[in-house]
Design a protein around this motif. Structure first.
Motif, PDB file in Angstrom:
ATOM      1  N   LEU A  65      -0.527   9.535  25.046  1.00 29.80           N
ATOM      2  CA  LEU A  65      -1.649  10.145  25.763  1.00 29.80           C
ATOM      3  C   LEU A  65      -1.891  11.577  25.316  1.00 29.80           C
ATOM      4  CD1 LEU A  65      -0.837   8.972  29.400  1.00 29.80           C
ATOM      5  CD2 LEU A  65      -2.451   7.934  27.780  1.00 29.80           C
TER       6      LEU A  65
ATOM      7  N   ILE B 219      -1.817  12.835  22.323  1.00 28.36           N
ATOM      8  CA  ILE B 219      -2.342  13.020  20.965  1.00 28.36           C
ATOM      9  C   ILE B 219      -3.765  13.569  21.039  1.00 28.36           C
ATOM     10  CG2 ILE B 219      -2.812  11.930  18.728  1.00 28.36           C
ATOM     11  CD1 ILE B 219      -1.046   9.607  19.545  1.00 28.36           C
TER      12      ILE B 219
ATOM     13  N   ARG C  81       2.769  20.888  24.294  1.00 30.58           N
ATOM     14  CA  ARG C  81       2.187  20.283  25.495  1.00 30.58           C
ATOM     15  C   ARG C  81       3.218  19.645  26.399  1.00 30.58           C
ATOM     16  NH1 ARG C  81      -3.171  16.941  24.740  1.00 30.58           N
ATOM     17  NH2 ARG C  81      -3.198  17.598  26.931  1.00 30.58           N
TER      18      ARG C  81
ATOM     19  N   GLU D 253       6.562  24.065  46.048  1.00 25.97           N
ATOM     20  CA  GLU D 253       5.457  24.528  45.212  1.00 25.97           C
ATOM     21  C   GLU D 253       5.827  25.827  44.493  1.00 25.97           C
ATOM     22  OE1 GLU D 253       2.872  23.037  44.340  1.00 25.97           O
ATOM     23  OE2 GLU D 253       3.108  21.327  45.658  1.00 25.97           O
TER      24      GLU D 253
ATOM     25  N   SER E  48       4.383  20.052  42.325  1.00 22.07           N
ATOM     26  CA  SER E  48       3.174  19.323  41.907  1.00 22.07           C
ATOM     27  C   SER E  48       3.057  19.252  40.378  1.00 22.07           C
ATOM     28  CB  SER E  48       1.915  19.942  42.533  1.00 22.07           C
ATOM     29  OG  SER E  48       1.846  21.309  42.237  1.00 22.07           O
TER      30      SER E  48
ATOM     31  N   GLU F 250       3.566  17.737  36.596  1.00 21.77           N
ATOM     32  CA  GLU F 250       3.501  16.385  36.037  1.00 21.77           C
ATOM     33  C   GLU F 250       4.819  16.033  35.340  1.00 21.77           C
ATOM     34  OE1 GLU F 250      -0.044  18.471  34.834  1.00 21.77           O
ATOM     35  OE2 GLU F 250      -0.632  16.537  33.918  1.00 21.77           O
TER      36      GLU F 250
ATOM     37  N   ASP G 263      -2.694  13.181  36.710  1.00 18.07           N
ATOM     38  CA  ASP G 263      -4.126  13.146  37.021  1.00 18.07           C
ATOM     39  C   ASP G 263      -4.556  11.682  37.161  1.00 18.07           C
ATOM     40  OD1 ASP G 263      -6.941  12.958  36.630  1.00 18.07           O
ATOM     41  OD2 ASP G 263      -6.947  14.904  35.635  1.00 18.07           O
TER      42      ASP G 263
ATOM     43  N   VAL H 104      -6.241  10.133  34.284  1.00 15.97           N
ATOM     44  CA  VAL H 104      -5.364   9.915  33.128  1.00 15.97           C
ATOM     45  C   VAL H 104      -4.499   8.678  33.372  1.00 15.97           C
ATOM     46  CG1 VAL H 104      -3.477  10.880  31.756  1.00 15.97           C
ATOM     47  CG2 VAL H 104      -5.357  12.367  32.519  1.00 15.97           C
TER      48      VAL H 104
ATOM     49  N   MET I  80      -6.253   5.651  32.578  1.00 10.82           N
ATOM     50  CA  MET I  80      -6.302   5.435  31.124  1.00 10.82           C
ATOM     51  C   MET I  80      -4.976   4.862  30.611  1.00 10.82           C
ATOM     52  SD  MET I  80      -9.228   6.173  29.882  1.00 10.82           S
ATOM     53  CE  MET I  80     -10.659   6.623  30.859  1.00 10.82           C
TER      54      MET I  80
ATOM     55  N   LYS J  44      -4.950   1.282  31.457  1.00  5.99           N
ATOM     56  CA  LYS J  44      -5.853   0.561  30.556  1.00  5.99           C
ATOM     57  C   LYS J  44      -5.185   0.365  29.198  1.00  5.99           C
ATOM     58  CE  LYS J  44      -9.074   2.679  28.368  1.00  5.99           C
ATOM     59  NZ  LYS J  44     -10.269   3.476  28.017  1.00  5.99           N
TER      60      LYS J  44
ATOM     61  N   ASN K 252       0.946  20.822  50.496  1.00  2.00           N
ATOM     62  CA  ASN K 252       1.263  20.341  49.143  1.00  2.00           C
ATOM     63  C   ASN K 252       0.014  19.814  48.446  1.00  2.00           C
ATOM     64  OD1 ASN K 252       3.862  20.994  49.380  1.00  2.00           O
ATOM     65  ND2 ASN K 252       4.637  18.907  49.672  1.00  2.00           N
TER      66      ASN K 252
ATOM     67  N   ALA L 120      -2.157  22.601  47.415  1.00  2.00           N
ATOM     68  CA  ALA L 120      -1.588  23.305  46.262  1.00  2.00           C
ATOM     69  C   ALA L 120      -1.772  22.480  44.999  1.00  2.00           C
ATOM     70  CB  ALA L 120      -0.109  23.588  46.513  1.00  2.00           C
ATOM     71  N   ALA L 121      -1.549  21.164  45.160  1.00  2.00           N
ATOM     72  CA  ALA L 121      -1.673  20.290  43.995  1.00  2.00           C
ATOM     73  C   ALA L 121      -3.073  20.368  43.428  1.00  2.00           C
ATOM     74  CB  ALA L 121      -1.332  18.856  44.400  1.00  2.00           C
TER      75      ALA L 121
ATOM     76  N   THR M  19      -3.226  23.586  41.441  1.00  2.00           N
ATOM     77  CA  THR M  19      -2.485  23.629  40.177  1.00  2.00           C
ATOM     78  C   THR M  19      -3.223  22.812  39.127  1.00  2.00           C
ATOM     79  OG1 THR M  19      -0.493  23.602  41.510  1.00  2.00           O
ATOM     80  CG2 THR M  19      -0.214  23.253  39.143  1.00  2.00           C
TER      81      THR M  19
ATOM     82  N   LYS N  51      -3.845  20.495  36.048  1.00  2.00           N
ATOM     83  CA  LYS N  51      -2.988  19.529  35.378  1.00  2.00           C
ATOM     84  C   LYS N  51      -2.834  19.913  33.899  1.00  2.00           C
ATOM     85  CE  LYS N  51      -2.752  16.674  38.920  1.00  2.00           C
ATOM     86  NZ  LYS N  51      -1.491  16.578  39.668  1.00  2.00           N
ATOM     87  N   CYS N  52      -1.647  19.604  33.331  1.00  2.00           N
ATOM     88  CA  CYS N  52      -1.451  19.801  31.890  1.00  2.00           C
ATOM     89  C   CYS N  52      -2.283  18.791  31.110  1.00  2.00           C
ATOM     90  CB  CYS N  52       0.004  19.547  31.480  1.00  2.00           C
ATOM     91  SG  CYS N  52       1.231  20.457  32.375  1.00  2.00           S
ATOM     92  N   LEU N  53      -2.337  17.571  31.673  1.00  2.00           N
ATOM     93  CA  LEU N  53      -2.921  16.463  30.938  1.00  2.00           C
ATOM     94  C   LEU N  53      -4.108  15.939  31.734  1.00  2.00           C
ATOM     95  CD1 LEU N  53      -2.687  14.452  28.590  1.00  2.00           C
ATOM     96  CD2 LEU N  53      -1.094  13.120  29.975  1.00  2.00           C
ATOM     97  N   THR N  54      -5.283  16.084  31.148  1.00  2.00           N
ATOM     98  CA  THR N  54      -6.509  15.685  31.850  1.00  2.00           C
ATOM     99  C   THR N  54      -7.358  14.818  30.931  1.00  2.00           C
ATOM    100  OG1 THR N  54      -7.771  17.541  30.974  1.00  2.00           O
ATOM    101  CG2 THR N  54      -6.563  17.930  33.041  1.00  2.00           C
ATOM    102  N   LEU N  55      -8.403  14.258  31.531  1.00  2.00           N
ATOM    103  CA  LEU N  55      -9.341  13.472  30.750  1.00  2.00           C
ATOM    104  C   LEU N  55      -9.927  14.322  29.615  1.00  2.00           C
ATOM    105  CD1 LEU N  55      -9.775  10.599  31.483  1.00  2.00           C
ATOM    106  CD2 LEU N  55     -11.787  11.228  32.793  1.00  2.00           C
ATOM    107  N   GLY N  56      -9.995  15.636  29.851  1.00  2.00           N
ATOM    108  CA  GLY N  56     -10.603  16.521  28.862  1.00  2.00           C
ATOM    109  C   GLY N  56      -9.709  16.823  27.671  1.00  2.00           C
ATOM    110  N   ASN N  57      -8.398  16.689  27.834  1.00  2.00           N
ATOM    111  CA  ASN N  57      -7.526  17.035  26.701  1.00  2.00           C
ATOM    112  C   ASN N  57      -6.574  15.908  26.313  1.00  2.00           C
ATOM    113  OD1 ASN N  57      -5.388  17.119  28.504  1.00  2.00           O
ATOM    114  ND2 ASN N  57      -5.312  19.340  28.642  1.00  2.00           N
ATOM    115  N   MET N  58      -6.892  14.686  26.775  1.00  2.00           N
ATOM    116  CA  MET N  58      -6.014  13.563  26.413  1.00  2.00           C
ATOM    117  C   MET N  58      -6.527  12.867  25.156  1.00  2.00           C
ATOM    118  SD  MET N  58      -6.824  10.345  28.946  1.00  2.00           S
ATOM    119  CE  MET N  58      -6.067   9.161  27.818  1.00  2.00           C
ATOM    120  N   ASN N  59      -5.712  11.972  24.663  1.00  2.00           N
ATOM    121  CA  ASN N  59      -6.019  11.191  23.469  1.00  2.00           C
ATOM    122  C   ASN N  59      -7.403  10.525  23.557  1.00  2.00           C
ATOM    123  OD1 ASN N  59      -6.083   9.205  21.474  1.00  2.00           O
ATOM    124  ND2 ASN N  59      -3.889   8.804  21.616  1.00  2.00           N
TER     125      ASN N  59
ATOM    126  N   LYS O   4      -9.115   6.915  25.386  1.00  2.00           N
ATOM    127  CA  LYS O   4     -10.255   6.936  26.317  1.00  2.00           C
ATOM    128  C   LYS O   4     -11.311   5.898  25.960  1.00  2.00           C
ATOM    129  CE  LYS O   4     -11.040  11.455  26.454  1.00  2.00           C
ATOM    130  NZ  LYS O   4     -11.728  12.714  26.812  1.00  2.00           N
TER     131      LYS O   4
END
Lengths: 491, 491
Positions: A166, A168, A231, A294, A298, A300, A328, A331, A334, A337, B7, B10-11, B14, B16-24, B28
């Protein structure tokens, strides 16, 4: 024969579509030392022995891979009985099987479409088994676990690659990087190479029993940021190949570091049942992270477990699970999937995982035997862990940290200059040279430190502690004799 | 509760490190229709029914996936007995098991390290099983087969991805392309998307029973060469989702085409035992290619087989094999290296594959029962294949090619303009709209043609022929009633 010759000649003339020159370059560079050239040579030697070729030894001892049953560990009866019953449900009528074995098998079959383990399951696995995994995690950590965060997989390797994949994606033109321990388990280096991601090594502190130093993590990430976009961080606890069990404080430090640098945490916790040393205790990353509150709770995290290790050692059956937390939701969708195109993890591997997370309870007919078998394996591993480290520490030029957990020792050897030069003249890493010499002279197959990574100028190897006690003793004796004569030759 | 809320808040804060915007991005875009949104909705409906929600039907019929046992197909006794014995070897002493079951189980256990299916095997599988596969292929084709060209894998999907992956490499800056049939089995489109390779679709000729036209192949590759570098061609025979069985002449034409354009051939032959129509016969690509002589007989080919289909239908056990021929030895070494990082395919999946390629022989005690069970499944599938195609052809606006083989029908529907407009207003492909309407009104879950690809302006769906005869009859009756009322509504 004439035809064959003509064909062969023509075949040489026909250029191949797919050659080393135009194939996937990532596959070309990947290496997987646990099954590398040393192991290939070991298998050749086995065949030579079969053919009657004379050697200074009678058998090859494969101490290269954590392959428990191959080294004589006996399967857990409960697991194998459940497997037999779900495979051949007419055995459910057989009075020789205990009632708890039958109830486990029935529950699994009820979770299978058409009541058959031959049906596809959901890609994340059978719901009831995912729920049992969640209950197991909850008991282990005393922290809630949602079964929808649990994905069954075909061994931990499968789960690790699915999540790693994920990540990459170049961000701001920079290749994604993943921090991995050095020494590391080579699935990581191999997968990162395959995925075209950058390996960001951080050295474990050998002087402090292979623990993680935050200053070294900081050095490593600062260095890495010049060339890539770190990452994620991988932590293997208990350690492979290094056998350490991380202290809770050390885990907290790592979590703080990951939080500061916004890293996704991969917690490779497949050896969670393999803790031997007094004073050592397994803490899951999830437990520590949640209990820190916290902002850490939270973060990942993906944690991986397998039925190949622990006391069960069912490597060939390919069962495992991944727990993802705080991922997320988009994610995660995905991820689900992506695994769906591979249909489902093997149902019999899922079955073994169920037995591990839902073992016989006190009062159930299989309980006593299960406990006895489990404890016998773990007790014997504890004895062997100590025996291996102690014996190595008695060798001239060896130093070996205690094997607190997992299934491996990773001693350092001070090699004589002459041996280092000899290795260099053969274009081999000295650790590889040493391992080949050991193999050819004793039949003992280990993995050189070069396959896992080691600090420049230091030489190590990994051996499992898995040979059964008597064989292990004689292996260590042979090893000692070899080492003495090696040192004599090169000193 | 207060803590939970804090929580949660807060979540949300915070990032996310990995999102739809920066994933493989490849993950997608990949799609896998066989387990897509329609199937998700079908599972929801199943849960609604369980909760007592009133529907115009009592059960969901999952005709979306070739999941034999889930639809009531009974496992082959011999296979399950061998599985039980290798899982729990103490059953080898049980007089109730036939001697041939025992001898098969013993041979497999002898091939396992430490005589346990819980040990890792070679990454390419247990040698004796690879040899049995080679003997099976040799019997089938009357052409020599070297077991070292046979790699066992966890279902055909695993094997296909392992070989496909080798082709990931830009040549002269052009993305590698792979020719796949349209309609196709979506593992191909999903894997090509994941690997960032270009999908080069060629249309099957629906008018000529889904055969391959060389002129269409030429059109497709000429078109593709403008944007990518076509390196391989995938042929699925017998066809999925289309159910055709290719004539030998057609296979020869395809091989000539592949040779002309230097394409690596992927022969997806997992339905080789599923041939029903009179006059249809399965020819392996290997047999045809070798018998054509040079230059064809030295072409590179990978053929894939599975234990999920055929008469055994053991989908959940994840067994399969790949045969590669004429592969550059250096490339083959890389393939073996690449699979080694995943350790080994599940040993129990390998066991099922062994039973398939090394079934009971005449004179052995399991022979009669095995033959009877195998023939019963294949005969019944043949009856259902005809029933499905004939029934669909009786529907207003349907046309369905004969189901010569495999497990699917892929009828075309002429949809009324009003229905097409309605679908477009919902931003759905009309085939998807039709399939959702069918599901919501009847509980029948099929896969819309859009999931496999179809010529623009044509609408299809795939249904399996797997529901047991009585259920299939009632399913087709319900389908008919739905279709009539659908046509009434939209005509």
């Amino acid at each position: 024969m004439a035809t064959t010759k003509t064909n062969a000649a023509a075949a040489e003339l026909t250029p191949k579509c797919l050659t080393l020159g135009n194939m996937n370059p990532n596959v070309k560079v990947m290496e997987y030392a646990v099954r590398g050239p040393l192991v290939t040579r070991a298998s050749e030697i086995e065949k030579e022995l079969e053919k009657g070729v004379k050697k200074p030894f009678n058998e090859v001892i494969k101490a290269n891979i954590g392959d428990c049953h191959a080294m004589g560990q006996v399967p857990i009866t409960f697991i194998r009985q459940v497997l037999a019953l779900v495979s051949l449900p007419e055995l459910l009528e057989d009075p020789r099987f205990p009632s708890d074995v039958k109830s486990r098998a029935k529950a699994i079959l009820a979770g299978c479409r058409g009541q058959s383990v031959g049906s596809y399951t959901d890609s994340a696995g059978i719901e009831i088994i995912r729920k049992h995994v969640a209950e197991y995690i909850q008991r282990r950590d005393n922290i809630p676990c949602d079964y929808q965060n649990v994905l069954l997989c075909a061994g931990a390797s499968d789960g690790i690659k699915s999540v790693l994949k994920l990540l990459i994606e170049k961000v701001d033109g920079k290749t994604p990087g993943v921090m991995i321990p050095i020494p590391q388990y080579p699935l990581y280096s191999a997968s990162l190479a395959e995925f075209g991601m950058e390996q960001v090594g951080y050295y474990l502190n050998e002087e402090k029993n292979w623990s993680l130093d935050v200053s070294e993590l900081e050095r490593s990430i600062a260095e890495a940021k010049k060339t890539c976009n770190p990452r994620a961080i991988v932590v293997i606890n208990p350690g492979n190949p290094t056998g350490q069990v991380l202290a809770r404080q050390n885990i907290e430090d790592i979590i703080k570091f990951a939080n500061k640098h916004k890293l996704f945490i991969f917690a490779d916790e497949v050896y969670q049942d393999n803790v031997y040393a007094e004073g050592s205790k397994f803490f899951s990353f999830k437990k520590v992270l949640v209990e820190m509150g916290e902002p850490y709770s939270s973060m990942e995290l993906a944690s991986f477990m397998s039925c190949s290790k622990g006391y069960m050692g069912e490597c060939g059956l390919r069962g495992g699970y991944t727990e993802v937390i705080n991922m997320d939701p988009e994610v995660k969708a995905m991820l689900l999937k992506a695994i769906s195109a591979m249909l489902c993890p093997t149902v019999l591997g899922q079955t073994v995982m169920d037995c591990v997370v839902n073992p016989p309870q006190k009062g159930e007919p299989s309980y006593d035997l299960f406990q006895k078998e489990k404890q016998a394996v773990l007790d014997s591993l504890a004895v062997r862990a100590k025996m291996v480290a102690d014996t190595f520490n008695s060798f001239d030029g060896f130093s070996c940290n205690p094997v607190q957990g997992a299934m491996y020792a990773f001693p350092q050897i001070k090699l004589p200059q002459k041996a280092i030069e000899k290795a260099k003249s053969l274009k081999q890493c000295p650790s590889v040279f040493y391992a080949f010499q050991l193999l050819e002279n004793t039949g003992i197959c280990i993995v050189p430190g070069a396959g896992f990574g080691q600090k420049p100028g230091t030489y190590h190897f990994r051996t499992t502690i898995l040979p059964q006690p008597e064989k292990l003793k004689s292996m260590l004796q042979k090893f000692k004799e070899f080492h003495e004569s090696f040192m004599k030759e090169y000193n």
